[in-house]
Design an enzyme around this catalytic site. Structure first.
Site, PDB file in Angstrom:
ATOM      1  N   CYS A   1       1.006  -0.865   0.171  1.00  0.00           N
ATOM      2  CA  CYS A   1      -0.246   0.321   0.024  1.00  0.00           C
ATOM      3  C   CYS A   1       1.314   1.206   0.516  1.00  0.00           C
ATOM      4  O   CYS A   1       0.359   2.456  -0.863  1.00  0.00           O
ATOM      5  CB  CYS A   1      -0.884   0.065   1.214  1.00  0.00           C
ATOM      6  SG  CYS A   1      -1.923  -1.424   1.314  1.00  0.00           S
ATOM      7  N   ALA A   2       2.159   1.179   0.387  1.00  0.00           N
ATOM      8  CA  ALA A   2       2.638   2.133   0.410  1.00  0.00           C
ATOM      9  C   ALA A   2       3.983   1.840  -0.114  1.00  0.00           C
ATOM     10  O   ALA A   2       4.639   2.902  -0.077  1.00  0.00           O
ATOM     11  CB  ALA A   2       3.422   2.825   1.768  1.00  0.00           C
TER      12      ALA A   2
END
Length: 1534
Positions: free
Chosen positions: A1501-1502
């Site tokens: 997600c990052a």
């Protein structure tokens, strides 16, 4: 000094909490640096915890939600009970505070004071602001200040200062009492002594709190120097606190004591060299405020000179340079440029330093990034970038002295003297900047940026010597540039252009005279001599300014201080200034040369006019003469001469090209969608039209001069682009001149709007007898609804009884078979009824502008219609040009409804008919454009009353149907064989929008469209020519049929000026939200999308299809924002929906997901069953897995998976793997005899294509990347283009080449039959020495034995006589009827999310980029520039060096696996690594065991890769490859 003062080594640390509970460890006696060490270890532990939790975000979200739920469930107490609880708690705290106050007031031992301070800090940590009264704070303040002076016990000092800090937090006015009791000098004294580090850090915390409310007191007590003197001793987080104090003080600088902040300037200048971004931001903000204060001071010159002595200019230039490693926010970046402006204005030292440091090189780089604005997707980002350009131009204008008749003051004299003594510096300044300034102006920027650029150019020309000026102007085609500037027609711009011409003619009178004549500058000046040639243009609203005020360009770049506000200044340009200067220039320089613009033309222009006249004369001959071989030869020779002349780049100017008539002659020569279907020409004209395209294609695609690298097609395209930029006058409308407000629109539906309404008075035409007057005087009209809807409201209210009787008679005639005008459609009738009901109900409340009664659904500004009301209008059907023009003059421009009836009312504004295709707002803007305004101020539109006249329309619409259009097109394209009945020409003959069909702009656009079509169809055109030669015996080898032709790059067809205009229009908030863009935007994008850049069309697509702008990642200059990623977007208020899916049944999960949510505008996020991961990474992987499943063999969907399913066993179907399609996926043909009713397999194929359409559309809507290798032909299908024989070779080269060779044999056979008299015994009608009969082909589809091409396929064999039929059926089965039902299912599924028609603004290659992202290998520069290294790693760390080397060694499959592992998708978004959002970040993974034991882990997600510091490159590569190949397929905590 004790060991507490040791300097901290870490670069980045977390900011300690300002308020935290006290404990024994924290408040024990401090004789070492234990406090600092405790803080450091705590921060690092928290940091590691964050790094090792891959789903921390989702977990925290759930816990917060649970807490809220529990709070909501437990809130059954009454309000009084809650109030009693807080009151009792407050009283208890007050009692405790009094006890502590009493204890501190008494004289007790140090241990007692320490205990009292500890209890006070704990109370302050948890009490509310109501627990402390002002008298209580006033009582505590002197005691705490006294204890802060304690010399013997550092813990008492620490706790007293901490209590002061907490007081400032708890009680808002406590800083007043603290300052009154001299706390600031005490804190400054402790900072300057810096005996104990933790005490000093607490002093910084306290000063930061105090400086927020009492900045002047802090300045007067010497707080700036106190916090800065020993700043290097503190950690980065504490340094940030210190600089926050400085920022707070600088925001309220006092003129009473300037030396107090001046002595801090050297330290601040030094801090600009630090690498921490937040630190540098604070320093820059402080210096910007100091510079603003110094520039307003009485002794500003001396103060600014002193500031510049400490390297401020050098450090600032380094920060704003493109090579700076410190990324600043946009406001800070612009503020630093503003600081340089103030320094250059008031300081001679700064002025000289800027020139000595080559400021021109830095500014050149900054201006060269202006085109990056086209790649931005956020309106605010582009506005910020334009503000940056605006500040840069102010700086340039300040660096060059003002042009005056005489020297005004010493400051200007110093600047002019410096430039006079250093002509080489001025020359380099001009050489660096002149080309880029010309480029910016030519890109179609707004008036203010254009004016700023021209002001700089004017000064460069004025202050350069004659020799230097001559050398400077050689860097660009300056005469052509000036001619384009005169075409803008704004008086401020034209005046600057005249001043430049005056200076050039004064210094170089004989050098540029001929050039000015050749480029049209002289003719432009001649046009200004007559007063009726121009009109005074009022100042317009500046879209860059933060406040929407009317500004004049005269003051846009005025950096001098003025007591008068900008909006109160009057324009310095008089009505006759431009004309007087034009007359002076003409009389001084051109009349003396006996130049006659009426007769004087250049030799090349005269030659081109002769050629164009000759070509036009030949084309005007009758169709019978046009078919003669002699005329064809004459036309060919003329075209060859014209193209040869145009191919000479340096000989013809844009002005000569426009004035020669060549463009009009070419438009007449090439058929268009109007004169192509003139019935009187019939089949002969179709033959001529086809032949002309072949001739022009052969001339443009093959260069007569092999030595020239550029093709003739490229040369003519470049000339057309230059001509279009010179003559186009598409308006830019701005809505910044009004304030958004709620309004009530009476017409047509009686609803409230978030934008102003137009005041309209409807008046019956004086000669109209069948209609009655409208009873209302002035009404509010929704400006963004079509005129048809306004008519639906107005018509029943103005119809007289006579009119109704006429209508009844016409209906009777209709029933008898006669022709008459029809009644409005059912939808219009329903709209009338709804409008009548709403208006009747609200009649009494029309005077209340703030009344909100209608629902949002009743407004006309839904997302689907929000961008451009003209977008919903059907494309105008082709008909005769002259009839169309006359019909427009009569006011009969109308939509072509299915019943072919005319509209019932015609509307006029100021005597001019209103275009019914447009909204009322767009119609008014169109009339202003025709009046000659390119930049339109919309403020007056909302304040004035528009008088609209109406009358009946008794005309009847011509009955042109789409069916007849297609039949005419087919008739034209069919000549030799049915294979030339091709959809290829339909892209060139697409319906032409109503853009003013009689002007030069339309001619240029029409010709550009044909040139772009020829470029795309180059293979088609050249192969037709080669087939003709083969048929006639000119070619005897099949291998010579294919001729390689270089294409003109697609970006050559992009018009930068129009792209910039569209970008400016899409930045307008009203245009985006309410549909106020002028009609040309939608018309041009529909007709000529190639004119606009891919980025601009992407933005337009998102606006039209999705009703919003994408917020995507594209790093621009020094703004740390993101641009087009296509991956994760800031979707604002779009709701999110989490979907549970099962890995072992991906397609079924996808089907259920689409059934539930395909039609909803929700952002879908995936959660896998029995896995904890959620968010972007799992969602991207889900789409990747779905794409993988769609490529499974055995589905019967794709061409390369053509083994019949009934012949497979279940195990074979399961283990057969995936479809291998080296040329891309293309639908498998299914016989029309097979239907969903008689074949469950085919029924499943149709359902899967429908699901595929939903998945593709939803991925585009949500900004997800797909891994679907569609073929180019399938992308053409998605774009609504029809396929033909020539497309087959793009997905099946062997079959396509064979069919093309069959086509050549068919043409040769036809030629032999039609020429029996010729000696053709040498002609070979065989396929590579093999007879067609010997190929043993039957009428079944090769590779698909169950697909019968016709009913006789079992017995009929292919021979030379039925070869044409065979090829026709093959093409139909392969790309037409065999795949039509699958394609239809795909489109129907797609349309459930948003209409597929919106994709037609893209090409096949662009659609692949939009859908599938980038698919290329990265290089070392990209890796270094777009990867972030953090949390223990730097760019020079040994593990990072090893990782980058390993990534460069990856092959394509390893790169895909790496991206899948880190991001969740195997492809990069459109734009590559630069567009990843969040940025790819490499962080250090802390290993619990031996460093070579752990594997890398990720947070998808990052886009975080957590990499252990492996001992060697070999170990790292082994571990990394193992992780990316084996570590996929699940999301868990790492």
């Amino acid at each position: 000094m004790a060991s507490r003062g040791q300097k901290r080594n870490e670069e980045v640390d977390e900011l300690p909490a300002d308020k935290r509970a006290c404990n024994s460890l924290e408040f024990r006696p401090s004789s070492s640096n234990s406090s600092a060490q405790t803080l450091t270890s705590t921060a690092h532990e928290g940091q590691d915890a964050d790094m090792d939790t891959s789903s921390s975000t989702s977990g925290s979200t759930r816990s917060e939600g649970d807490g809220e739920k529990e709070l909501a469930d437990g809130s059954c107490d009454s309000d009084n009970s809650i109030h009693d609880y807080y009151r009792n708690r407050s009283l208890s705290d007050q009692s405790k505070f009094k006890t502590v106050l009493l204890g501190l007031s008494e004289k007790v031992e140090e241990s007692g004071q320490l205990a009292q301070l500890t209890e006070l800090c704990e109370l302050l940590s948890f009490c509310s602001d109501s627990s402390l009264s002002s008298p209580m704070v006033d009582s505590f303040s002197p005691l705490l200040v006294r204890l802060a002076r304690h010399e013997s016990n550092p813990d008492i000092m620490l706790l007293a200062i901490r209590a002061i800090t907490y007081l400032c937090d708890v009680h808002p006015r406590s800083s007043i009492f603290i300052v009154r009791h001299d706390a600031v000098p005490v804190l400054c004294q402790r900072l300057m002594a810096i005996e104990y580090l933790d005490v000093a850090e607490q002093c910084l915390q306290a000063l930061e709190k105090i400086s927020r409310e009492q900045p002047v007191a802090c300045l007067q007590s010497g707080a700036m120097m106190a916090v800065l003197s020993y700043i290097d001793f503190f950690s980065t987080s504490v340094q940030r606190v210190a600089l926050s104090t400085v920022v707070n003080i600088c925001k309220k600088l006092s003129s009473e004591s300037p030396p107090l902040f001046m002595e801090a300037v050297p330290i601040l200048c030094n801090l600009l060299q630090y690498e921490d971004r937040q630190l540098v931001e604070s320093v820059a903000t402080s210096l910007i405020k100091i510079g603003e204060h110094a520039s307003r001071s009485i002794t500003s010159t001396h103060m600014l000179d002193d500031i510049c002595k400490h390297g401020l200019v050098e450090h600032t230039l380094h920060l704003i340079g493109l090579n700076s490693r410190t990324t600043l926010s946009q406001p800070t970046y612009i503020g630093l440029i503003g600081l340089l402006i103030k320094l250059a204005t008031g300081s001679t030292v700064a002025f000289r330093t800027l020139f000595e440091l080559n400021i021109s090189t830095i500014v050149k780089d900054m201006l060269s990034t202006y085109d990056l604005a086209h790649g931005m997707q956020s309106t605010s980002l582009v506005d910020g970038h334009q503000s940056q350009i605006n500040e840069v131009l102010k700086l340039l204008n300040e660096l060059l002295p003002t042009i005056t008749a005489e020297v005004d003051n010493q400051k200007k004299t110093d600047k002019e003297a410096f430039l006079s003594k250093h002509p080489d510096i001025l020359h380099k300044f001009g050489v660096d900047l002149l080309p880029i300034l010309i480029q910016v102006v030519s890109s179609g920027v707004n008036l203010f940026i254009c004016y700023g650029c021209l002001s700089v150019i004017n000064k460069l020309v004025h202050f350069s010597s004659s020799d230097a000026l001559h050398s400077l102007l050689q860097t660009a085609n300056f005469s052509s540039f000036l001619a384009g500037v005169f075409a803008r027609k704004e008086h401020h711009v034209v005046l600057l252009a005249l001043q430049i011409v005056d200076t050039i003619m004064l210094k170089l009178p004989h050098v540029y005279l001929n050039s000015f004549i050749k480029e049209g500058v002289l003719f432009a000046i001649y046009g200004l001599l007559s007063p009726d040639k121009h009109s005074n243009i009022p100042p317009i609203s500046d879209g860059i300014a933060s406040r929407a005020v009317q500004r004049c360009p005269c003051f846009a770049f005025d950096t001098c201080q003025s007591s008068e506000s900008p909006e109160n200044r009057t324009c310095t340009l008089q009505n006759d200034t431009v004309q007087n200067l034009a007359k002076y220039i003409w009389a001084t320089y051109f009349e003396t040369e006996s130049v006659n613009p009426e007769k004087g033309v250049t030799d090349i222009l005269q030659k081109l006019r002769t050629l164009s006249t000759a070509l036009t004369t030949l084309l005007n001959k009758s169709v019978e003469d046009a078919t003669s071989s002699q005329q064809e030869e004459d036309i060919f020779n003329l075209l060859h001469q014209i193209i040869s002349e145009l191919n000479d780049i340096d000989s013809i100017s844009t002005f000569e090209f426009l004035e020669s008539g060549i463009i009009k002659a070419f438009v007449c020569y090439l058929p268009n969608a109007i004169n192509l279907f003139k019935r009187e020409y019939g089949a002969k004209y179709s033959y001529i039209a086809e032949k002309r395209f072949e001739v022009i294609g052969r001339l443009l695609l093959t260069s007569a001069d092999p030595a020239r690298k550029e093709s003739p097609l490229l040369s003519i395209v470049q000339r057309l682009q230059s001509a279009l930029s010179s003559v186009e006058g598409f308006p830019i409308t701005s809505s910044h001149a009004y304030k958004r407000r709620n309004s009530y629109a009476t017409i047509p539906y009686g609803h409230c709007t978030s934008y102003p309404c137009l005041k309209v008075q409807f008046v019956k035409e004086s000669l109209e007898t069948c209609l009655q007057d409208y009873v209302e005087d002035v009404v509010n009209v929704d400006p963004f609804v079509p005129l048809d809807e306004i008519e639906g409201y107005l018509l029943p209210r103005v119809k007289s009884r006579k009119t109704k009787n006429l209508k009844m008679e016409s209906e009777d005639l209709k029933e008898k078979g006669g022709s008459c005008s029809h009644s409005p459609s059912d939808s219009s009738s329903s709209q009338i009824k709804r409008a009548e009901m709403l208006v009747d109900v609200l009649k009494a409340q029309e005077g209340n502008p703030n009344l909100v009664l209608s629902s949002p659904a009743e407004t006309s500004s839904s997302p689907e219609k929000a961008v451009d009301s003209a977008d919903t209008v059907d494309v105008q059907t082709v008909h005769d040009e002259e009839e169309e023009h006359n019909h427009f003059q009569d006011g009969g421009v109308s939509n072509m409804d299915d019943d072919h009836t005319s509209s019932n009312l015609l509307f006029y504004l100021e005597g001019q008919p209103l275009n019914r295709k447009l909204t009322l707002y767009q119609s008014i803007l169109e009339q202003q454009t025709e009046a000659g305004h390119n930049n339109i101020l919309s403020a007056s539109l909302w304040s004035r009353t528009h008088k609209v006249t109406y009358r009946r329309d008794m005309t009847e619409k011509p009955s042109y149907s789409k069916h007849s259009h297609d039949e005419a097109l087919s008739s034209f394209l069919c000549r030799r064989t049915s294979f030339f009945n091709s959809p290829y020409f339909t892209c060139i003959f697409s319906s032409e929008e109503d853009l003013g069909k009689s002007g030069p702009t339309y001619d240029i656009l029409s010709l550009l469209k044909r040139m772009e079509g020829i470029n795309r169809l180059r293979f088609y055109l050249m192969y037709r020519s080669r087939v003709s030669e083969f048929a006639e015996g000119g070619i005897d080898n099949f291998d010579k049929l294919i001729l390689s032709v270089d294409e003109v790059p697609q970006n050559e067809f992009v018009n930068k000026k129009l792209t910039e205009k569209l970008e400016q229009q899409m930045r307008d908030p009203m245009a985006v939200s309410a549909g106020a863009m002028p009609a040309w935007c939608s018309q041009l994008i529909a007709w000529c999308p190639f004119l606009f850049s891919f980025e601009a069309r992407c933005k337009y697509f998102y606006l039209v299809a999705l009703g919003r702008l994408p917020h995507q990642a594209h790093s621009v200059s020094h703004d740390d924002v993101r641009g087009s990623s296509g991956r994760q977007q800031n979707h604002g208020s779009i709701p999110r929906k989490k979907i549970l899916v099962h890995r072992n049944n991906i397609l079924e999960s996808a089907r259920q997901m689409m059934e539930l949510h395909a039609r909803q505008k929700v952002l879908l996020e995936v959660v896998y069953s029995e896995e904890v991961g959620t968010g972007l990474g799992p969602t991207l992987e889900f789409y990747t897995l779905v794409c993988r499943e769609f490529q499974s063999s055995g589905l019967g969907m794709w061409r390369d998976d053509h083994v019949p399913l009934h012949s497979r066993t279940s195990s074979e179907a399961e283990n057969s793997g995936f479809v291998v399609a080296p040329y891309g996926l293309f639908p498998c043909p299914w016989s029309p005899s097979i239907t969903a009713e008689n074949s469950t397999t085919y029924s499943e194929v149709i359902r899967k294509f429908s699901l595929l359409g939903q998945i593709v559309s939803k991925a585009l809507q949500d900004g997800r990347i797909l891994d679907l290798p569609f073929s180019k032909a399938f992308y053409k299908i998605i774009l609504g283009k029809e396929l033909d024989l020539y497309d087959i070779q793009t997905f099946d080269p062997a079959l396509g080449r064979t069919l093309l060779e069959f086509l050549a044999l068919i043409e040769r056979n036809k030629y032999l039959i039609s020429h029996p008299e010729e000696n053709v015994h040498d002609f070979d009608v065989r396929l590579r020495s093999t007879k067609i009969e010997d190929l043993c082909l039957d009428f079944t589809l090769p590779g698909y034995p169950d697909y019968a091409l016709n009913s006789e396929s079992q017995s009929k064999m292919v021979n030379l006589h039925n070869l044409e039929e065979y090829v026709t059926l093959m093409v139909d089965a392969t790309v037409k009827s065999g795949i039509s039902r699958q394609v239809e299912a795909f489109k129907l599924g797609f349309d459930q999310v948003f209409p597929i028609k919106h994709l037609r603004v893209f090409t096949e290659e662009e659609l692949e980029r939009l859908l599938c992202g980038e698919h290329v290998l990265w290089n070392s520069d990209e890796l270094l520039e777009h990867i972030k290294f953090d949390h223990g790693y730097t760019i020079s760390s040994s593990p990072i060096v090893n990782l980058l080397e390993i990534m460069l060694e990856f092959d394509l499959e390893q790169q895909r696996a790496f991206l899948q592992f880190v991001t969740g998708a195997p492809r990069l978004p459109n734009g590559g690594l630069a567009s990843l959002n969040p940025k790819l970040t490499i962080v250090r993974k802390h290993c619990n065991k031996e460093i070579n034991a752990d594997l890398p882990s990720v947070m998808t997600c990052a886009n975080y890769l957590k990499l252990p510091p492996y001992s060697s490159k070999e170990v790292m590569k082994e571990k990394l490859l193992y992780a990316i190949t084996e570590g996929q397929g699940s999301f868990h905590l790492s």
